[in-house]
Design an enzyme around this catalytic site. Structure first.
Site, PDB file in Angstrom:
ATOM      1  N   LYS A 107       0.728  -1.257   0.015  1.00  0.00           N
ATOM      2  CA  LYS A 107      -0.213  -0.071   0.184  1.00  0.00           C
ATOM      3  C   LYS A 107       0.889   1.331   0.009  1.00  0.00           C
ATOM      4  O   LYS A 107       0.371   2.312  -0.271  1.00  0.00           O
ATOM      5  CB  LYS A 107      -0.880  -0.049   1.242  1.00  0.00           C
ATOM      6  CG  LYS A 107      -1.889  -1.140   0.881  1.00  0.00           C
ATOM      7  CD  LYS A 107      -3.139  -0.972   1.961  1.00  0.00           C
ATOM      8  CE  LYS A 107      -4.350  -1.962   1.826  1.00  0.00           C
ATOM      9  NZ  LYS A 107      -3.875  -3.442   2.190  1.00  0.00           N
TER      10      LYS A 107
HETATM   11  C1  LIG Z   1      -4.628  -4.679   1.431  1.00  0.00           C
HETATM   12  C2  LIG Z   1      -3.836  -5.760   1.702  1.00  0.00           C
HETATM   13  C3  LIG Z   1      -4.393  -6.743   0.831  1.00  0.00           C
HETATM   14  C4  LIG Z   1      -5.326  -6.738  -0.341  1.00  0.00           C
HETATM   15  O1  LIG Z   1      -5.270  -5.839  -1.350  1.00  0.00           O
HETATM   16  P1  LIG Z   1      -6.648  -5.353  -2.172  1.00  0.00           P
HETATM   17  O2  LIG Z   1      -5.992  -4.270  -2.860  1.00  0.00           O
HETATM   18  O3  LIG Z   1      -7.598  -4.807  -0.904  1.00  0.00           O
HETATM   19  O4  LIG Z   1      -7.081  -6.682  -2.472  1.00  0.00           O
HETATM   20  C5  LIG Z   1      -3.382  -7.837   0.755  1.00  0.00           C
HETATM   21  N1  LIG Z   1      -2.374  -7.909   1.544  1.00  0.00           N
HETATM   22  C6  LIG Z   1      -1.961  -6.962   2.281  1.00  0.00           C
HETATM   23  C7  LIG Z   1      -0.953  -7.452   3.223  1.00  0.00           C
HETATM   24  C8  LIG Z   1      -2.738  -5.679   2.534  1.00  0.00           C
HETATM   25  O5  LIG Z   1      -2.412  -5.028   3.331  1.00  0.00           O
END
Ligand SMILES: *Cc1c(COP(=O)(O)O)cnc(C)c1O
Length: 432
Positions: A107
């Site tokens: 993210k």
């Molecule tokens: C947010 C997150 C996900 C999921 O990602 P999406 O884009 O919401 O499908 C998977 N793994 C981790 C570690 C995350 O922080």
């Protein structure tokens, strides 16, 4: 580039407006009016092109002339300024490590890009922008880090007390400056409900310019394409494109990968690897989309019962199920299987995936068993240390803390505790 609302009840807007608004007034997600094709040279020559230039060329069609060249160059270089390596794990499976950024999860990429775009767009505004965001864990830290000290932007993060890991809590409560953390005496659903209510409160919105930084914002979604191209840059067998398995919750990440593919990136197949929250695997079997209340799992960042971004995937396939099914599949993995996978991959291949990555690994491994000759990549979306409370008992070892984590674990937590009611959030926002 113009962006239309998938609910089609609001006018199309520019990249700038879509970034500032987050969601369309009709509550739809914004979607680009055309999907640009990357030029053939980018793919043919990709080994010789810098990461910054790849990112620039991928995003520029979307931002057009709304961000000057020099500013966009600066933004993308600050977005991909950490390693995004493709690491072989078995003969047929590689891990795309997306956890080398400041908060150890993928993210960071979207949050760093979005924060800088919003900072640029807020320069010519007299009014401050308040970013209001609810987090179940990883979004909070990435947003706190990405928006730290961005001028003209205040950030308020709501998180459920006692329900995020200790690393995650430190990451979102120790920044200070323009970042405020609200520790809510309730669940993630309560936090999200409080945020949603704030967005519909006309009285509050007359006083504060509110926007969100969750994954539906185009400025968080679109830059996630970067690392799919960077994976291809490192993929040796260009004549045999990879199968890509993406641990999925709100489906923003995989949706960016599919967008990259439609723009020209060679990919054989996409797998959305889910935990027990299996709305999309169920849809792929029955063609019925039935939202569920999220259930708690050990891959908690994927505990989503109604994935917002799935409508964007349907849009990319023009709502044609056979075409979708050919390129895309989705499976559900249990917590028990996730734990066994972490342990087994560590023992057999000397590689420790985090709980989310383990879901992606197992889904990919099963797919490859049924498709001999294919090879693939799973996205390792977070560093296992972020979930040490889950991982350490499974492997029976402690995971050394990286320097970046050790330094924040010593910092003082600063959070305002509030009740899980909208009134307490509103009071807090108005008192500042
Ligand atoms: C947010 C997150 C996900 C999921 O990602 P999406 O884009 O919401 O499908 C998977 N793994 C981790 C570690 C995350 O922080």
């Amino acid at each position: 580039m113009q962006f239309y609302s998938l609910n089609r009840q609001s006018p199309a807007v520019s990249f700038k407006e879509a970034t500032i608004l987050g969601q369309a007034p009709d509550k739809g997600l914004y979607f680009p009016e055309t999907i640009p094709a990357v030029d053939a040279d980018l793919l043919h020559n990709i080994e010789n092109i810098s990461n910054e230039e790849i990112a620039y060329r991928v995003i520029h069609p979307y931002t057009g002339n709304e961000i000057p060249e020099a500013v966009l160059e600066q933004i993308v270089s600050e977005t991909v300024n950490f390693p995004l390596p493709l690491v072989p794990v078995t003969d047929t499976i590689s891990s795309l490590e997306l956890f080398h950024g400041p908060t150890l999860a993928f993210k960071d990429v979207g949050a760093r890009f979005m924060s800088r775009c919003l900072g640029y767009f807020s320069k010519d505004r007299s009014e401050k922008i308040t970013v209001l965001v609810a987090t179940s864990g990883d979004t909070g830290g990435a947003v706190a880090s990405g928006f730290y000290d961005v001028e003209g932007v205040e950030v308020v993060i709501l998180y459920p007390s006692g329900k995020v890991s200790s690393v995650q809590e430190k990451q979102l409560t120790t920044q200070g400056k323009n970042i405020r953390a609200l520790e809510v005496e309730g669940s993630f659903d309560d936090c999200q409900q409080m945020v949603k209510q704030a967005f519909t409160d006309e009285e509050l919105r007359k006083k504060l310019f509110l926007t969100s930084a969750n994954s539906i914002n185009v400025a968080r979604w679109l830059p996630q394409q970067f690392y799919y191209f960077l994976a291809y840059k490192q993929w040796k067998e260009k004549n045999n494109p990879p199968v890509i398995s993406v641990p999925s919750g709100n489906f923003g990440n995989i949706c960016a990968g599919i967008l990259a593919h439609i723009s020209g990136l060679p990919v054989t197949h996409f797998i959305a690897a889910c935990n027990a929250n299996a709305v999309v695997p169920h849809f792929m079997q029955t063609q019925e989309y039935v939202p569920q209340k999220a259930v708690a799992t050990i891959s908690n960042a994927m505990d989503v019962g109604n994935p917002s971004n799935f409508v964007r995937i349907l849009e990319m396939f023009h709502h044609e199920f056979p075409a979708l099914k050919e390129k895309f599949s989705s499976v559900s993995i249990t917590d028990e299987e996730t734990k066994q996978t972490m342990k087994r991959v560590k023992e057999q291949h000397n590689y420790l995936p985090d709980p989310h990555g383990a879901v992606g690994f197992l889904a990919l491994e099963r797919h490859l068993q049924n498709h001999p000759g294919e090879k693939g990549i799973f996205l390792e979306t977070a560093h296992p240390v972020k979930f040490y409370d889950v991982v350490e008992p499974v492997i029976g070892e402690t995971i050394p803390l990286p320097d970046s984590v050790r330094s924040i674990m010593d910092k003082e937590k600063k959070a305002t505790q509030i009740e899980a009611t909208y009134e307490s959030l509103k009071t807090f926002l108005q008192q500042r």
